[in-house]
Design a protein around this motif. Structure first.
Motif, PDB file in Angstrom:
ATOM      1  N   VAL A  25      59.263-103.648 -54.826  1.00  0.00           N
ATOM      2  CA  VAL A  25      59.920-102.268 -54.868  1.00  0.00           C
ATOM      3  C   VAL A  25      59.114-101.788 -54.799  1.00  0.00           C
ATOM      4  CG1 VAL A  25      61.389-101.200 -56.144  1.00  0.00           C
ATOM      5  CG2 VAL A  25      62.067-103.193 -55.882  1.00  0.00           C
ATOM      6  N   THR A  26      58.679-100.583 -54.113  1.00  0.00           N
ATOM      7  CA  THR A  26      58.018 -99.588 -54.349  1.00  0.00           C
ATOM      8  C   THR A  26      58.158 -97.896 -54.810  1.00  0.00           C
ATOM      9  OG1 THR A  26      58.516 -98.570 -51.850  1.00  0.00           O
ATOM     10  CG2 THR A  26      57.069-100.522 -51.793  1.00  0.00           C
ATOM     11  N   VAL A  42      66.806 -98.645 -55.269  1.00  0.00           N
ATOM     12  CA  VAL A  42      64.954 -98.714 -55.310  1.00  0.00           C
ATOM     13  C   VAL A  42      64.961 -98.846 -53.580  1.00  0.00           C
ATOM     14  CG1 VAL A  42      65.082-100.509 -56.712  1.00  0.00           C
ATOM     15  CG2 VAL A  42      65.338-101.427 -54.721  1.00  0.00           C
ATOM     16  N   ARG A  43      63.535 -98.673 -53.327  1.00  0.00           N
ATOM     17  CA  ARG A  43      63.159 -98.485 -51.962  1.00  0.00           C
ATOM     18  C   ARG A  43      62.283 -99.736 -52.253  1.00  0.00           C
ATOM     19  NH1 ARG A  43      63.816 -95.003 -48.322  1.00  0.00           N
ATOM     20  NH2 ARG A  43      63.410 -93.216 -49.677  1.00  0.00           N
ATOM     21  N   GLY A  44      62.133-100.916 -51.094  1.00  0.00           N
ATOM     22  CA  GLY A  44      61.848-101.860 -50.833  1.00  0.00           C
ATOM     23  C   GLY A  44      60.759-101.337 -49.294  1.00  0.00           C
ATOM     24  N   ASP A  45      58.882-101.898 -49.440  1.00  0.00           N
ATOM     25  CA  ASP A  45      58.012-102.694 -48.583  1.00  0.00           C
ATOM     26  C   ASP A  45      58.624-102.366 -47.748  1.00  0.00           C
ATOM     27  OD1 ASP A  45      58.234-104.873 -49.000  1.00  0.00           O
ATOM     28  OD2 ASP A  45      56.470-105.266 -49.644  1.00  0.00           O
ATOM     29  N   ASP A  46      59.878-103.183 -46.834  1.00  0.00           N
ATOM     30  CA  ASP A  46      60.490-103.009 -45.754  1.00  0.00           C
ATOM     31  C   ASP A  46      61.176-101.763 -45.265  1.00  0.00           C
ATOM     32  OD1 ASP A  46      62.185-102.349 -47.159  1.00  0.00           O
ATOM     33  OD2 ASP A  46      63.147-105.307 -46.204  1.00  0.00           O
ATOM     34  N   GLY A  47      60.303-100.881 -46.333  1.00  0.00           N
ATOM     35  CA  GLY A  47      60.980 -99.214 -45.586  1.00  0.00           C
ATOM     36  C   GLY A  47      63.215 -99.123 -45.302  1.00  0.00           C
ATOM     37  N   ALA A  48      63.985-100.793 -46.465  1.00  0.00           N
ATOM     38  CA  ALA A  48      64.946-100.296 -46.516  1.00  0.00           C
ATOM     39  C   ALA A  48      65.314 -99.787 -47.881  1.00  0.00           C
ATOM     40  CB  ALA A  48      65.424-101.715 -46.335  1.00  0.00           C
ATOM     41  N   ARG A  49      66.456 -99.369 -48.701  1.00  0.00           N
ATOM     42  CA  ARG A  49      67.055 -99.013 -49.615  1.00  0.00           C
ATOM     43  C   ARG A  49      68.235-100.191 -49.913  1.00  0.00           C
ATOM     44  NH1 ARG A  49      67.604 -93.137 -47.657  1.00  0.00           N
ATOM     45  NH2 ARG A  49      68.380 -93.911 -46.296  1.00  0.00           N
ATOM     46  N   TYR A  50      67.740-100.403 -50.959  1.00  0.00           N
ATOM     47  CA  TYR A  50      68.147-101.730 -51.915  1.00  0.00           C
ATOM     48  C   TYR A  50      69.696-100.376 -53.205  1.00  0.00           C
ATOM     49  CZ  TYR A  50      65.794-104.481 -49.380  1.00  0.00           C
ATOM     50  OH  TYR A  50      64.934-105.068 -48.174  1.00  0.00           O
ATOM     51  N   ILE A  51      70.678-101.244 -53.545  1.00  0.00           N
ATOM     52  CA  ILE A  51      71.350-100.557 -54.930  1.00  0.00           C
ATOM     53  C   ILE A  51      71.019-102.106 -54.916  1.00  0.00           C
ATOM     54  CG2 ILE A  51      72.702 -99.909 -56.165  1.00  0.00           C
ATOM     55  CD1 ILE A  51      73.993 -97.738 -54.047  1.00  0.00           C
ATOM     56  N   LEU A  52      70.588-102.302 -56.533  1.00  0.00           N
ATOM     57  CA  LEU A  52      70.529-103.679 -57.539  1.00  0.00           C
ATOM     58  C   LEU A  52      71.690-103.740 -58.596  1.00  0.00           C
ATOM     59  CD1 LEU A  52      67.611-104.413 -56.684  1.00  0.00           C
ATOM     60  CD2 LEU A  52      68.412-105.350 -55.371  1.00  0.00           C
ATOM     61  N   ARG A  53      72.043-104.948 -59.134  1.00  0.00           N
ATOM     62  CA  ARG A  53      72.730-104.108 -60.656  1.00  0.00           C
ATOM     63  C   ARG A  53      72.455-104.976 -61.175  1.00  0.00           C
ATOM     64  NH1 ARG A  53      79.263-104.945 -60.785  1.00  0.00           N
ATOM     65  NH2 ARG A  53      79.299-107.520 -60.293  1.00  0.00           N
ATOM     66  N   ARG A  54      71.750-105.094 -62.289  1.00  0.00           N
ATOM     67  CA  ARG A  54      71.897-105.589 -63.723  1.00  0.00           C
ATOM     68  C   ARG A  54      72.828-106.035 -64.587  1.00  0.00           C
ATOM     69  NH1 ARG A  54      69.407-110.554 -65.583  1.00  0.00           N
ATOM     70  NH2 ARG A  54      68.180-109.715 -67.864  1.00  0.00           N
ATOM     71  N   ASP A  55      73.924-107.371 -64.692  1.00  0.00           N
ATOM     72  CA  ASP A  55      74.324-107.386 -65.395  1.00  0.00           C
ATOM     73  C   ASP A  55      74.492-108.401 -66.638  1.00  0.00           C
ATOM     74  OD1 ASP A  55      77.053-109.665 -67.006  1.00  0.00           O
ATOM     75  OD2 ASP A  55      77.929-109.655 -64.523  1.00  0.00           O
ATOM     76  N   PHE A  56      74.588-107.156 -67.556  1.00  0.00           N
ATOM     77  CA  PHE A  56      73.657-107.777 -69.005  1.00  0.00           C
ATOM     78  C   PHE A  56      74.716-109.311 -69.983  1.00  0.00           C
ATOM     79  CE2 PHE A  56      72.224-102.852 -68.553  1.00  0.00           C
ATOM     80  CZ  PHE A  56      71.541-103.177 -68.742  1.00  0.00           C
ATOM     81  N   VAL A  65      73.481-102.962 -52.226  1.00  0.00           N
ATOM     82  CA  VAL A  65      73.970-102.368 -50.917  1.00  0.00           C
ATOM     83  C   VAL A  65      73.107-103.017 -50.200  1.00  0.00           C
ATOM     84  CG1 VAL A  65      74.502-100.485 -50.256  1.00  0.00           C
ATOM     85  CG2 VAL A  65      75.349-100.766 -52.021  1.00  0.00           C
ATOM     86  N   TYR A  66      73.034-102.828 -48.877  1.00  0.00           N
ATOM     87  CA  TYR A  66      72.045-102.771 -48.501  1.00  0.00           C
ATOM     88  C   TYR A  66      71.945-101.697 -47.376  1.00  0.00           C
ATOM     89  CZ  TYR A  66      68.268-104.199 -44.707  1.00  0.00           C
ATOM     90  OH  TYR A  66      67.235-104.159 -43.900  1.00  0.00           O
ATOM     91  N   GLU A  67      70.669-101.325 -47.098  1.00  0.00           N
ATOM     92  CA  GLU A  67      70.993 -99.766 -45.965  1.00  0.00           C
ATOM     93  C   GLU A  67      69.424 -99.913 -45.344  1.00  0.00           C
ATOM     94  OE1 GLU A  67      70.125 -95.565 -46.400  1.00  0.00           O
ATOM     95  OE2 GLU A  67      71.870 -95.460 -46.470  1.00  0.00           O
ATOM     96  N   ALA A  68      69.450-100.762 -43.760  1.00  0.00           N
ATOM     97  CA  ALA A  68      67.681-101.016 -43.659  1.00  0.00           C
ATOM     98  C   ALA A  68      66.619 -99.413 -43.394  1.00  0.00           C
ATOM     99  CB  ALA A  68      69.015-100.842 -41.638  1.00  0.00           C
ATOM    100  N   ALA A  69      66.299 -99.902 -43.060  1.00  0.00           N
ATOM    101  CA  ALA A  69      65.151 -98.195 -42.756  1.00  0.00           C
ATOM    102  C   ALA A  69      65.370 -97.607 -41.470  1.00  0.00           C
ATOM    103  CB  ALA A  69      63.669 -98.984 -42.669  1.00  0.00           C
ATOM    104  N   GLU A  70      64.994 -96.674 -41.328  1.00  0.00           N
ATOM    105  CA  GLU A  70      65.433 -95.512 -40.675  1.00  0.00           C
ATOM    106  C   GLU A  70      65.541 -96.364 -38.933  1.00  0.00           C
ATOM    107  OE1 GLU A  70      67.153 -92.240 -40.028  1.00  0.00           O
ATOM    108  OE2 GLU A  70      67.292 -93.039 -42.183  1.00  0.00           O
ATOM    109  N   ASP A  71      64.698 -96.869 -38.629  1.00  0.00           N
ATOM    110  CA  ASP A  71      63.915 -97.398 -37.598  1.00  0.00           C
ATOM    111  C   ASP A  71      64.102 -98.395 -37.285  1.00  0.00           C
ATOM    112  OD1 ASP A  71      62.131 -98.380 -39.435  1.00  0.00           O
ATOM    113  OD2 ASP A  71      60.885 -98.755 -38.304  1.00  0.00           O
ATOM    114  N   GLU A  72      64.921 -99.523 -38.193  1.00  0.00           N
ATOM    115  CA  GLU A  72      65.644-100.232 -37.851  1.00  0.00           C
ATOM    116  C   GLU A  72      66.771-100.351 -37.320  1.00  0.00           C
ATOM    117  OE1 GLU A  72      66.216-103.462 -41.042  1.00  0.00           O
ATOM    118  OE2 GLU A  72      63.741-102.609 -40.928  1.00  0.00           O
ATOM    119  N   ARG A  73      67.468 -98.731 -37.909  1.00  0.00           N
ATOM    120  CA  ARG A  73      69.104 -99.020 -37.446  1.00  0.00           C
ATOM    121  C   ARG A  73      69.431 -97.978 -35.490  1.00  0.00           C
ATOM    122  NH1 ARG A  73      70.683 -94.332 -41.784  1.00  0.00           N
ATOM    123  NH2 ARG A  73      69.159 -95.507 -43.407  1.00  0.00           N
TER     124      ARG A  73
END
Length: 78
Positions: A25-26, A42-56, A65-73
């Motif tokens: 996570v960058t 969050v944004r990963g070092d692969d350029g993708a964006r992720y939505i992460l959920r922590r269950d307490f 959710v996973y959203e690929a980096a712009e150049d991968e689309r």
């Protein structure tokens, strides 16, 4: 999922493991509460964006959710 102590001592994601692949996570783009969960965009070092959920309640992290980096689309740019 590897975590670090974040703001107020709560856990923040540091590394996401997806099968054999580890993504660092960058940047934390956003965070918000949701009942028994806490969400991180969050944004990963692969350029993708992720939505992460922590269950307490059951103390697990989930990838919502996973959203690929712009150049991968295949935008043809860059």
């Amino acid at each position: 999922m590897a975590c670090r102590a974040g703001h107020g001592g709560s856990e923040e994601p540091e590394t996401v493991t997806l099968g054999e692949r580890r993504v660092r996570v960058t940047e934390i783009l956003d965070r918000w509460p949701g009942g028994d969960h806490h969400y991180f965009k969050v944004r990963g070092d692969d350029g993708a964006r992720y939505i992460l959920r922590r269950d307490f309640e059951i103390l697990v992290w989930e990838l919502e959710v996973y959203e690929a980096a712009e150049d991968e689309r295949g935008t043809g740019q860059g």
